[in-house]
Design a protein around this motif. Structure first.
Motif, PDB file in Angstrom:
ATOM      1  N   PHE A  33      31.013 -21.960 -16.011  1.00 26.29           N
ATOM      2  CA  PHE A  33      31.361 -20.867 -15.087  1.00 26.29           C
ATOM      3  C   PHE A  33      31.458 -19.527 -15.821  1.00 26.29           C
ATOM      4  O   PHE A  33      30.836 -18.531 -15.418  1.00 26.29           O
ATOM      5  CB  PHE A  33      32.681 -21.214 -14.396  1.00 26.29           C
ATOM      6  N   THR A  34      32.215 -19.479 -16.903  1.00 26.20           N
ATOM      7  CA  THR A  34      32.367 -18.213 -17.631  1.00 26.20           C
ATOM      8  C   THR A  34      31.091 -17.846 -18.378  1.00 26.20           C
ATOM      9  O   THR A  34      30.757 -16.660 -18.491  1.00 26.20           O
ATOM     10  CB  THR A  34      33.547 -18.285 -18.615  1.00 26.20           C
ATOM     11  N   LYS A  35      30.364 -18.848 -18.874  1.00 26.47           N
ATOM     12  CA  LYS A  35      29.115 -18.570 -19.599  1.00 26.47           C
ATOM     13  C   LYS A  35      28.123 -17.865 -18.684  1.00 26.47           C
ATOM     14  O   LYS A  35      27.500 -16.862 -19.063  1.00 26.47           O
ATOM     15  CB  LYS A  35      28.521 -19.883 -20.124  1.00 26.47           C
ATOM     16  N   ILE A  36      27.975 -18.383 -17.473  1.00 28.41           N
ATOM     17  CA  ILE A  36      27.033 -17.783 -16.536  1.00 28.41           C
ATOM     18  C   ILE A  36      27.483 -16.382 -16.148  1.00 28.41           C
ATOM     19  O   ILE A  36      26.694 -15.424 -16.173  1.00 28.41           O
ATOM     20  CB  ILE A  36      26.894 -18.664 -15.284  1.00 28.41           C
ATOM     21  N   GLY A  37      28.751 -16.227 -15.782  1.00 28.90           N
ATOM     22  CA  GLY A  37      29.245 -14.931 -15.352  1.00 28.90           C
ATOM     23  C   GLY A  37      29.088 -13.859 -16.409  1.00 28.90           C
ATOM     24  O   GLY A  37      28.568 -12.763 -16.142  1.00 28.90           O
ATOM     25  N   LEU A  38      29.503 -14.167 -17.641  1.00 27.28           N
ATOM     26  CA  LEU A  38      29.423 -13.172 -18.708  1.00 27.28           C
ATOM     27  C   LEU A  38      27.977 -12.848 -19.064  1.00 27.28           C
ATOM     28  O   LEU A  38      27.637 -11.691 -19.335  1.00 27.28           O
ATOM     29  CB  LEU A  38      30.178 -13.668 -19.947  1.00 27.28           C
ATOM     30  N   SER A  39      27.114 -13.861 -19.080  1.00 29.13           N
ATOM     31  CA  SER A  39      25.719 -13.609 -19.443  1.00 29.13           C
ATOM     32  C   SER A  39      25.003 -12.797 -18.373  1.00 29.13           C
ATOM     33  O   SER A  39      23.984 -12.152 -18.638  1.00 29.13           O
ATOM     34  CB  SER A  39      24.979 -14.928 -19.685  1.00 29.13           C
ATOM     35  N   GLU A  40      25.532 -12.808 -17.135  1.00 29.25           N
ATOM     36  CA  GLU A  40      24.943 -11.996 -16.077  1.00 29.25           C
ATOM     37  C   GLU A  40      25.585 -10.617 -15.981  1.00 29.25           C
ATOM     38  O   GLU A  40      25.336  -9.855 -15.048  1.00 29.25           O
ATOM     39  CB  GLU A  40      25.067 -12.722 -14.727  1.00 29.25           C
ATOM     40  N   GLY A  41      26.449 -10.290 -16.932  1.00 26.13           N
ATOM     41  CA  GLY A  41      27.002  -8.950 -17.004  1.00 26.13           C
ATOM     42  C   GLY A  41      28.317  -8.758 -16.280  1.00 26.13           C
ATOM     43  O   GLY A  41      28.806  -7.633 -16.188  1.00 26.13           O
ATOM     44  N   LEU A  42      28.910  -9.858 -15.785  1.00 30.39           N
ATOM     45  CA  LEU A  42      30.209  -9.731 -15.127  1.00 30.39           C
ATOM     46  C   LEU A  42      31.312  -9.605 -16.169  1.00 30.39           C
ATOM     47  O   LEU A  42      31.163 -10.069 -17.298  1.00 30.39           O
ATOM     48  CB  LEU A  42      30.480 -10.945 -14.238  1.00 30.39           C
ATOM     49  N   THR A  43      32.398  -8.985 -15.799  1.00 26.69           N
ATOM     50  CA  THR A  43      33.554  -8.867 -16.678  1.00 26.69           C
ATOM     51  C   THR A  43      34.794  -9.304 -15.912  1.00 26.69           C
ATOM     52  O   THR A  43      34.795  -9.360 -14.686  1.00 26.69           O
ATOM     53  CB  THR A  43      33.759  -7.421 -17.160  1.00 26.69           C
ATOM     54  N   PHE A  44      35.856  -9.618 -16.654  1.00 23.87           N
ATOM     55  CA  PHE A  44      37.114  -9.941 -15.980  1.00 23.87           C
ATOM     56  C   PHE A  44      38.296  -9.192 -16.598  1.00 23.87           C
ATOM     57  O   PHE A  44      39.423  -9.335 -16.152  1.00 23.87           O
ATOM     58  CB  PHE A  44      37.383 -11.452 -15.979  1.00 23.87           C
ATOM     59  N   LEU A  45      38.029  -8.407 -17.632  1.00 25.15           N
ATOM     60  CA  LEU A  45      39.063  -7.590 -18.253  1.00 25.15           C
ATOM     61  C   LEU A  45      38.644  -6.126 -18.245  1.00 25.15           C
ATOM     62  O   LEU A  45      37.476  -5.811 -18.469  1.00 25.15           O
ATOM     63  CB  LEU A  45      39.290  -8.027 -19.708  1.00 25.15           C
ATOM     64  N   ASN A  46      39.606  -5.230 -17.976  1.00 24.36           N
ATOM     65  CA  ASN A  46      39.270  -3.816 -18.086  1.00 24.36           C
ATOM     66  C   ASN A  46      39.215  -3.418 -19.563  1.00 24.36           C
ATOM     67  O   ASN A  46      39.542  -4.207 -20.456  1.00 24.36           O
ATOM     68  CB  ASN A  46      40.258  -2.943 -17.307  1.00 24.36           C
ATOM     69  N   LYS A  47      38.787  -2.193 -19.832  1.00 23.26           N
ATOM     70  CA  LYS A  47      38.503  -1.788 -21.211  1.00 23.26           C
ATOM     71  C   LYS A  47      39.731  -1.789 -22.116  1.00 23.26           C
ATOM     72  O   LYS A  47      39.623  -2.056 -23.317  1.00 23.26           O
ATOM     73  CB  LYS A  47      37.850  -0.401 -21.222  1.00 23.26           C
ATOM     74  N   ASP A  48      40.911  -1.492 -21.551  1.00 22.19           N
ATOM     75  CA  ASP A  48      42.103  -1.452 -22.407  1.00 22.19           C
ATOM     76  C   ASP A  48      42.922  -2.741 -22.339  1.00 22.19           C
ATOM     77  O   ASP A  48      44.087  -2.773 -22.759  1.00 22.19           O
ATOM     78  CB  ASP A  48      42.973  -0.244 -22.063  1.00 22.19           C
ATOM     79  N   ASN A  49      42.306  -3.802 -21.799  1.00 20.06           N
ATOM     80  CA  ASN A  49      42.928  -5.149 -21.804  1.00 20.06           C
ATOM     81  C   ASN A  49      44.260  -5.208 -21.052  1.00 20.06           C
ATOM     82  O   ASN A  49      45.141  -5.995 -21.409  1.00 20.06           O
ATOM     83  CB  ASN A  49      43.154  -5.650 -23.237  1.00 20.06           C
ATOM     84  N   THR A  50      44.397  -4.410 -20.006  1.00 22.32           N
ATOM     85  CA  THR A  50      45.670  -4.389 -19.279  1.00 22.32           C
ATOM     86  C   THR A  50      45.576  -5.023 -17.895  1.00 22.32           C
ATOM     87  O   THR A  50      46.594  -5.239 -17.246  1.00 22.32           O
ATOM     88  CB  THR A  50      46.177  -2.945 -19.113  1.00 22.32           C
ATOM     89  N   GLU A  51      44.356  -5.313 -17.437  1.00 23.84           N
ATOM     90  CA  GLU A  51      44.201  -5.882 -16.092  1.00 23.84           C
ATOM     91  C   GLU A  51      43.062  -6.891 -16.071  1.00 23.84           C
ATOM     92  O   GLU A  51      42.004  -6.664 -16.665  1.00 23.84           O
ATOM     93  CB  GLU A  51      43.927  -4.784 -15.070  1.00 23.84           C
ATOM     94  N   MET A  52      43.302  -8.011 -15.381  1.00 22.54           N
ATOM     95  CA  MET A  52      42.303  -9.061 -15.239  1.00 22.54           C
ATOM     96  C   MET A  52      41.874  -9.128 -13.778  1.00 22.54           C
ATOM     97  O   MET A  52      42.697  -9.027 -12.872  1.00 22.54           O
ATOM     98  CB  MET A  52      42.884 -10.403 -15.690  1.00 22.54           C
ATOM     99  N   LYS A  53      40.564  -9.311 -13.556  1.00 22.04           N
ATOM    100  CA  LYS A  53      40.057  -9.374 -12.189  1.00 22.04           C
ATOM    101  C   LYS A  53      38.985 -10.461 -12.085  1.00 22.04           C
ATOM    102  O   LYS A  53      37.875 -10.315 -12.608  1.00 22.04           O
ATOM    103  CB  LYS A  53      39.489  -8.020 -11.768  1.00 22.04           C
ATOM    104  N   PHE A  54      39.325 -11.560 -11.430  1.00 24.97           N
ATOM    105  CA  PHE A  54      38.412 -12.671 -11.186  1.00 24.97           C
ATOM    106  C   PHE A  54      38.095 -12.830  -9.697  1.00 24.97           C
ATOM    107  O   PHE A  54      37.067 -13.391  -9.341  1.00 24.97           O
ATOM    108  CB  PHE A  54      39.010 -13.982 -11.698  1.00 24.97           C
ATOM    109  N   HIS A  55      39.005 -12.356  -8.849  1.00 27.24           N
ATOM    110  CA  HIS A  55      38.852 -12.586  -7.408  1.00 27.24           C
ATOM    111  C   HIS A  55      37.894 -11.552  -6.823  1.00 27.24           C
ATOM    112  O   HIS A  55      38.289 -10.617  -6.115  1.00 27.24           O
ATOM    113  CB  HIS A  55      40.218 -12.520  -6.718  1.00 27.24           C
ATOM    114  N   THR A  56      36.587 -11.725  -7.133  1.00 27.06           N
ATOM    115  CA  THR A  56      35.552 -10.821  -6.645  1.00 27.06           C
ATOM    116  C   THR A  56      34.419 -11.635  -6.042  1.00 27.06           C
ATOM    117  O   THR A  56      34.275 -12.836  -6.310  1.00 27.06           O
ATOM    118  CB  THR A  56      34.980  -9.949  -7.779  1.00 27.06           C
TER     119      THR A  56
END
Length: 415
Positions: free
Chosen positions: A194-217
Motif C-alpha cells: 500500500f505505501t510502496k504504491i502510494g509513494l511511488s506514484e507521488g503521494l505524500t502523507f506528511l507535510n514538509k515540517d513533519n507536523t501533520e499527517m494526512k492519509f484520509h484522501t
C-alpha cells in the motif's frame, strides 16, 4: 596550424589522476580490513605510493549516545580526508557543515561518469542547490521480476516497461483463477505494498515540517482499494511462505532488488524470467537508493589528492566498483552500465523519483519509538481493511488520527 592550436587549447582535458609523491590519506570506514578488501588493495595496485590510515566508524554504533552527536565529534577530531558513509551519515555531516562541495572540484569529466538518476539524488542531498557533497559508489532499486513461462502458458500478455501500478494490479488479477499467484511478495504485509504504491506514484502523507499527517484522501483510498482487490480475488498470497513462490515457478510476478538476481541464478530457476523497472506513472523515472557514498572533509589538507582518488574510482580504472557485491555500481564506466544485455542496464538511463527518497528521510528523522508504533498501527489497520473488518475510508481516517496523535507526542518528547 593556428586553428589547430586554438582547438587544442579549447578541448576539454581529462583531469589528472596521478600521485607524484608518497602520501597518507586518512579514511573513515567501518574497519580497516573491510576498507582494504573493498577499495584499498585495488587502489594500491595502481598507486602503491598512497598509504591509508583507516579510522573505524564501528565504535560509534556501540555508543549509547545518538549518531547525530558522536559522528560529527569523531570527524572533527580526526579530520579524515575521505569519508565512506551512508546517506544518513552524509546528511548529518552536511548539516554540520563538515563536507567539501565537490561539483567544481571533480569537474565535468568525472561527473559525467555518474548515472543521471544517481546524480539527481546526490544534488537533492545538497538541499536542491545543484551542488553535491559526495559521490555514490553504488546504488540500489526495486524492480518487477516476471515469469515469462507462466504468462505464455496461460496466454496472458507479458508485462511492459510502460506499465503503471494500475496496469500491474490488473495484470496480476488475471491469474486469480489459476494455481499461479499473480503477484508474490516476500513480505505478505499489505501495508508494505500500500505505501510502496502510494509513494511511488507521488503521494505524500506528511507535510514538509513533519507536523501533520494526512492519509484520509481520495488518492490514498484509491490505492487501498486497488490493493484490496488483489486480496479479494486471491491474486496475491495472504500468508508468509517457507519458500519463495516466484523462484519455485508458481508466481507470475514479484518485486525485488538487484540482489534478487543472484538468488535466481543460484537457485537455477527452471523458467525464463525478465526484469522491468518498478511500475510507475512516469516510465522515465524510478526510485533510487544510494548505498555507499564517498565524501571529502571540508578541512582536509589533502583534499586535492582525495578528489583524485574519487576520480579514479569513478573512472572504471581497476574495475573497483564492479567488485561491489549485490548492488549496482554508480559509474557509467562500469561493466553493468556498458552491458546492454544486463537485466538492470535500464537503471543507467532512468531519472530518479527523488520524492520517494524525501519520504524515507522524513521517517528517519523520527524516533525509533514513533516509527515502531506507527508502523504497527498502520499494518494492523490496513490488514483489517483487507479482511473486510474496517471500511477503507474509515481505516485511513483512523491511521491519520493515530499518526497525528503520535506526532504531537513526538514533538513533546523532543521539547
Amino acid at each position: 596550424m593556428a586553428l589547430l592550436i586554438v582547438f587544442t587549447g579549447c578541448a576539454a582535458k581529462e583531469p589528472d589522476i596521478s600521485f607524484d609523491s608518497s602520501i597518507e590519506l586518512k579514511v573513515l570506514y567501518s574497519d580497516k580490513r573491510s576498507f582494504y578488501n573493498d577499495y584499498g588493495n585495488y587502489i594500491n595496485m595502481e598507486f602503491p605510493n598512497i598509504a591509508f590510515k583507516v579510522i573505524s566508524s564501528a565504535p560509534l554504533y556501540a555508543s549509547d549516545r545518538p549518531l547525530v552527536e558522536t559522528l560529527p565529534e569523531l570527524v572533527a577530531k580526526e579530520t579524515p580526508d575521505l569519508l565512506f558513509i551512508n546517506a544518513y551519515q552524509q546528511q548529518i555531516l552536511y548539516e554540520d557543515d563538515a563536507l567539501l562541495p565537490l561539483q567544481q572540484e571533480l569537474g565535468e569529466a568525472a561527473l559525467d561518469q555518474i548515472p543521471p538518476g544517481v546524480r539527481e539524488v546526490l544534488e537533492q542531498q545538497g538541499n536542491g542547490t545543484g551542488e553535491i557533497y559526495g559521490v555514490a559508489a553504488s546504488f540500489s532499486t526495486e524492480a518487477l521480476y516476471y515469469n515469462k513461462n507462466e504468462f505464455e502458458r496461460l496466454g496472458i500478455s507479458l508485462p511492459e516497461e510502460t506499465m503503471n501500478w494500475e496496469d500491474t494490479i490488473r495484470l496480476a488479477r488475471r491469474f486469480a483463477n489459476s494455481d499461479t499467484a499473480g503477484l508474490y511478495l516476500a513480505n505478505p504485509d499489505p501495508a508494505v505494498l500500500f505505501t510502496k504504491i502510494g509513494l511511488s506514484e507521488g503521494l505524500t502523507f506528511l507535510n514538509k515540517d513533519n507536523t501533520e499527517m494526512k492519509f484520509h484522501t481520495e488518492s490514498w483510498e484509491n490505492v487501498l482499494l486497488s490493493v484490496k482487490s488483489l486480496y479479494d480475488e486471491k491474486a496475491i498470497p495472504t500468508a508468509a511462505s517457507n519458500s519463495d513462490r516466484f523462484i519455485k515457478g508458481s508466481a507470475a510476478m514479484t518485486i525485488g532488488r538487484e540482489s534478487y538476481l543472484e538468488q535466481l541464478v543460484n537457485a537455477d530457476a527452471s523458467f525464463e524470467w525478465g526484469v522491468l523497472p518498478l511500475p510507475s506513472n512516469d516510465p522515465d523515472a524510478t526510485p533510487i537508493d544510494l548505498m555507499h557514498l564517498i565524501s571529502v572533509h571540508k578541512e582536509s589538507i589533502n583534499a586535492e589528492e582525495a578528489i583524485k582518488v574519487i576520480r579514479h574510482i569513478l573512472s572504471g580504472s581497476g574495475k573497483i566498483l564492479d567488485r561491489q557485491n549485490s548492488v549496482l555500481p554508480a559509474s557509467m564506466s562500469s561493466a553493468t552500465a556498458s552491458d546492454a544485455a544486463h537485466p538492470f542496464h535500464f537503471m543507467y538511463t532512468k531519472h530518479a523519483k527523488t520524492y520517494t527518497t524525501l519520504s524515507d528521510e522524513q521517517m528517519k528523522s523520527f524516533s525509533e519509538l514513533f516509527n515502531q508504533q506507527f508502523s504497527n498501527y498502520l499494518s494492523d489497520t490496513i490488514q483489517k481493511v483487507i479482511n473486510g473488518e474496517t471500511a477503507p475510508g474509515r481505516g485511513l481516517q483512523q491511521i491519520e488520527e493515530f499518526g497525528n496523535q503520535q506526532l504531537q507526542l513526538e514533538t513533546a518528547r523532543r521539547a
